[in-house]
Design an enzyme around this catalytic site. Sequence first.
Site, mmCIF file in Angstrom:
data_model
loop_
_atom_site.group_PDB
_atom_site.id
_atom_site.type_symbol
_atom_site.label_atom_id
_atom_site.label_comp_id
_atom_site.label_asym_id
_atom_site.label_seq_id
_atom_site.Cartn_x
_atom_site.Cartn_y
_atom_site.Cartn_z
ATOM 1 N N GLU A 293 1.794 8.387 -4.072
ATOM 2 C CA GLU A 293 2.325 7.074 -3.182
ATOM 3 C C GLU A 293 1.104 6.668 -2.460
ATOM 4 O O GLU A 293 0.584 7.531 -1.624
ATOM 5 C CB GLU A 293 3.557 7.481 -2.439
ATOM 6 C CG GLU A 293 4.691 8.056 -3.208
ATOM 7 C CD GLU A 293 5.105 6.995 -4.219
ATOM 8 O OE1 GLU A 293 5.193 5.897 -4.012
ATOM 9 O OE2 GLU A 293 5.979 7.596 -5.198
ATOM 10 N N CYS A 327 1.964 3.545 5.808
ATOM 11 C CA CYS A 327 1.428 2.693 4.646
ATOM 12 C C CYS A 327 2.622 1.673 4.586
ATOM 13 O O CYS A 327 2.330 0.532 3.926
ATOM 14 C CB CYS A 327 1.832 3.789 3.692
ATOM 15 S SG CYS A 327 3.398 4.410 3.812
HETATM 16 P P1 NAD Z 1 -6.943 9.464 1.984
HETATM 17 O O1 NAD Z 1 -6.513 8.798 0.525
HETATM 18 O O2 NAD Z 1 -8.339 9.242 2.798
HETATM 19 O O3 NAD Z 1 -6.787 10.965 1.709
HETATM 20 C C1 NAD Z 1 -5.562 11.513 1.298
HETATM 21 C C2 NAD Z 1 -5.970 13.094 1.029
HETATM 22 O O4 NAD Z 1 -6.688 13.031 -0.043
HETATM 23 C C3 NAD Z 1 -6.409 13.760 2.039
HETATM 24 O O5 NAD Z 1 -6.220 15.295 1.785
HETATM 25 C C4 NAD Z 1 -8.020 13.606 1.699
HETATM 26 O O6 NAD Z 1 -8.747 14.837 2.342
HETATM 27 C C5 NAD Z 1 -8.010 13.774 0.316
HETATM 28 N N1 NAD Z 1 -9.178 13.105 -0.501
HETATM 29 C C6 NAD Z 1 -9.747 12.235 -0.193
HETATM 30 N N2 NAD Z 1 -10.843 12.069 -1.045
HETATM 31 C C7 NAD Z 1 -10.805 12.987 -2.014
HETATM 32 C C8 NAD Z 1 -11.300 13.349 -3.491
HETATM 33 N N3 NAD Z 1 -12.356 12.491 -3.696
HETATM 34 N N4 NAD Z 1 -10.852 14.307 -4.004
HETATM 35 C C9 NAD Z 1 -9.934 15.014 -3.613
HETATM 36 N N5 NAD Z 1 -9.099 14.721 -2.409
HETATM 37 C C10 NAD Z 1 -9.621 13.787 -1.850
HETATM 38 O O7 NAD Z 1 -5.595 8.834 2.887
HETATM 39 P P2 NAD Z 1 -5.312 9.080 4.285
HETATM 40 O O8 NAD Z 1 -6.330 8.451 5.004
HETATM 41 O O9 NAD Z 1 -4.977 10.473 4.670
HETATM 42 O O10 NAD Z 1 -4.013 8.339 4.600
HETATM 43 C C11 NAD Z 1 -3.753 7.165 4.582
HETATM 44 C C12 NAD Z 1 -3.501 6.354 3.294
HETATM 45 O O11 NAD Z 1 -2.320 6.872 2.720
HETATM 46 C C13 NAD Z 1 -3.228 4.869 3.462
HETATM 47 O O12 NAD Z 1 -3.860 4.256 2.117
HETATM 48 C C14 NAD Z 1 -1.656 4.735 3.346
HETATM 49 O O13 NAD Z 1 -1.184 3.520 2.948
HETATM 50 C C15 NAD Z 1 -1.513 5.910 2.266
HETATM 51 N N6 NAD Z 1 -0.001 6.329 2.445
HETATM 52 C C16 NAD Z 1 0.817 5.942 1.519
HETATM 53 C C17 NAD Z 1 2.142 6.273 1.582
HETATM 54 C C18 NAD Z 1 3.179 5.775 0.775
HETATM 55 O O14 NAD Z 1 4.288 6.561 0.647
HETATM 56 N N7 NAD Z 1 2.976 5.010 -0.197
HETATM 57 C C19 NAD Z 1 2.620 7.167 2.861
HETATM 58 C C20 NAD Z 1 1.727 7.483 3.846
HETATM 59 C C21 NAD Z 1 0.168 7.117 3.535
#
Ligand code: NAD
Length: 543
Positions: A293, A327
């Site tokens: 998501e 989000c």
């Molecule tokens: P992010 O994508 O920066 O990080 C998410 C997770 O992925 C973290 O644990 C991060 O450390 C990890 N990560 C980052 N780069 C990585 C890589 N190269 N390899 C493996 N893991 C990696 O997101 P965030 O800043 O924590 O959250 C915000 C984002 O999440 C926004 O885009 C938001 O829209 C989305 N979000 C979506 C929903 C939904 O239900 N659609 C809900 C909440 C948040």
Amino acid sequence: MSNSFLTTPTPKNEPVKSYAPKSAEKKEVKAMLKKLKKQKRDIPMFIGGKRVTTKSKVAIHPPHELKHTLGHYNKGTKKHVNDAIKAALAAKESWAATPWQDRAAIFLRAADLLCGPYRARMNAATMLGQSKNIYQAEIDAVCEMADFFRFNVQYMTDMYAMQPESVDGIWNTLEYRPLEGFIFALTPFNFTSIAANLNAAPAMLGNVCVWKPSETQIYSAEVIMEIFEEAGLPPGVINLVYVSGPTAGEVIFNHPDFAGLHFTGSSGVFNHLWKTIGNNLPTYKSYPRIVGETGGKDFVIAHPSANATEVAVALTRGAFEFQGQKCSAASRAYVPKSLWSAVKKKMAADLKTIKTGTVEDFTNFVNAVIDEKAFDKITSYIKAVKKDKGAKIVLGGKYSKSKGYFIEPTVIEASDPKYTTMCTELFGPVLTIHVYEDKDWSKTLKLVDQTSPYALTGAVFSNDRAATLEANYALRNAAGNYYINDKPTGAVVGQQPFGGARASGTNDKAGSILNLFRWVSARTMKENFVPPRDYRYPFLGEK
Ligand code: NAD
């Protein structure tokens, strides 16, 4: 083991407490905030039921009070990711064989522990670590998390009860096996409940997990693990490690037993992970399940028949609660010229009353954004507007990171409907509004549908049923969660299953039966009560 066909308690949404002046809950959470601020926690990883510390200590500061230190987390390495996988696989057989009603009982108990003895601590940890005000913490870290645990127990039993037809002499059954291997739960900073659920949903069905949270959610992640432990979750079923994303990815995506990714985060990261998994496909014993998501650029469109006050309030709440770091946050709006001055006036009046600051002062509606990277990214867009043609700041626009990462709720008016802040996810307290000519309602619906790659949430405000119907149809693929005369945030488990399509993810609807189907691999069994004793079919006879 019980031989009864058990029914599970009917789930109800956990009531959101008010935290009104003098309420018992307010007193309790205020005392907990004080207590936690006096401590310096040394937060361990949780691997195979053991608390693991390292020499690499990383300080944790509240985003709204940078000079304060809440404690440290223990940063791990590839070795710890490998240990977590080993611990998960070691726990797998006995956990998968644990009767479903006992797995259910653990998560029902976790929900009751969370809503009872852990309520204040979970709220306070989410408030301090992620800079949520008490109301935002309560609906996320307590109520939504408990709802996920309780409703998923119901959905699990509903799923298990789905069985195929049987005919005379034959009994057909489906067995809902957990996946072979382990699940990787990769979780975002912004919802404590999502972090818990990305592990709990697969684990409830007999799967084992390796969990890597966002670095900025570790302070509340510890509380989640303590609750799981106290609820009786066996060691190794969920293993929590603190490593960078790429470190976790390097070990996990090269492991033959990797069976599924349960991800919530940004679309860019998800795209990268999907490609990596695709490239490594020959390594795996099964095709991994990929559930993600991701981001959003969520819209509100008002029809000329809408009520201007209702539109303004939905925009203020939808765009600025939790600093727009949802989000689902309203981040682009389309307002007809005939309503714009009334909407702007009401928003300006309301924003003047909004206070920004620490979470301990309950009169603050807005707190800090999560970290310096987010602050710099969001403010770079605000700075750019000041120079760009096609857009101007009409409300807010100030920011400072001297004490914490504070950004004033900001409204941009964009004459160019494709201006960058109308299309790009900023993930902060910034709302961009495009004012359209009233006669262009139908054209504007097309614009809403085609402006951003995302399709997560959206809302239409209208008091004209024909216009509402037109919007519902025109925007049917523009949002996975769609609202009529309501803000596009605040989905409730069991009521509005959540998830979006297009670049917003796989739309597997967290907190619904649809999500649970992704974490099982069904085995069909046919039992023949009286097998044939002659190979010849009747058609072989000629007489
Ligand atoms: P992010 O994508 O920066 O990080 C998410 C997770 O992925 C973290 O644990 C991060 O450390 C990890 N990560 C980052 N780069 C990585 C890589 N190269 N390899 C493996 N893991 C990696 O997101 P965030 O800043 O924590 O959250 C915000 C984002 O999440 C926004 O885009 C938001 O829209 C989305 N979000 C979506 C929903 C939904 O239900 N659609 C809900 C909440 C948040």
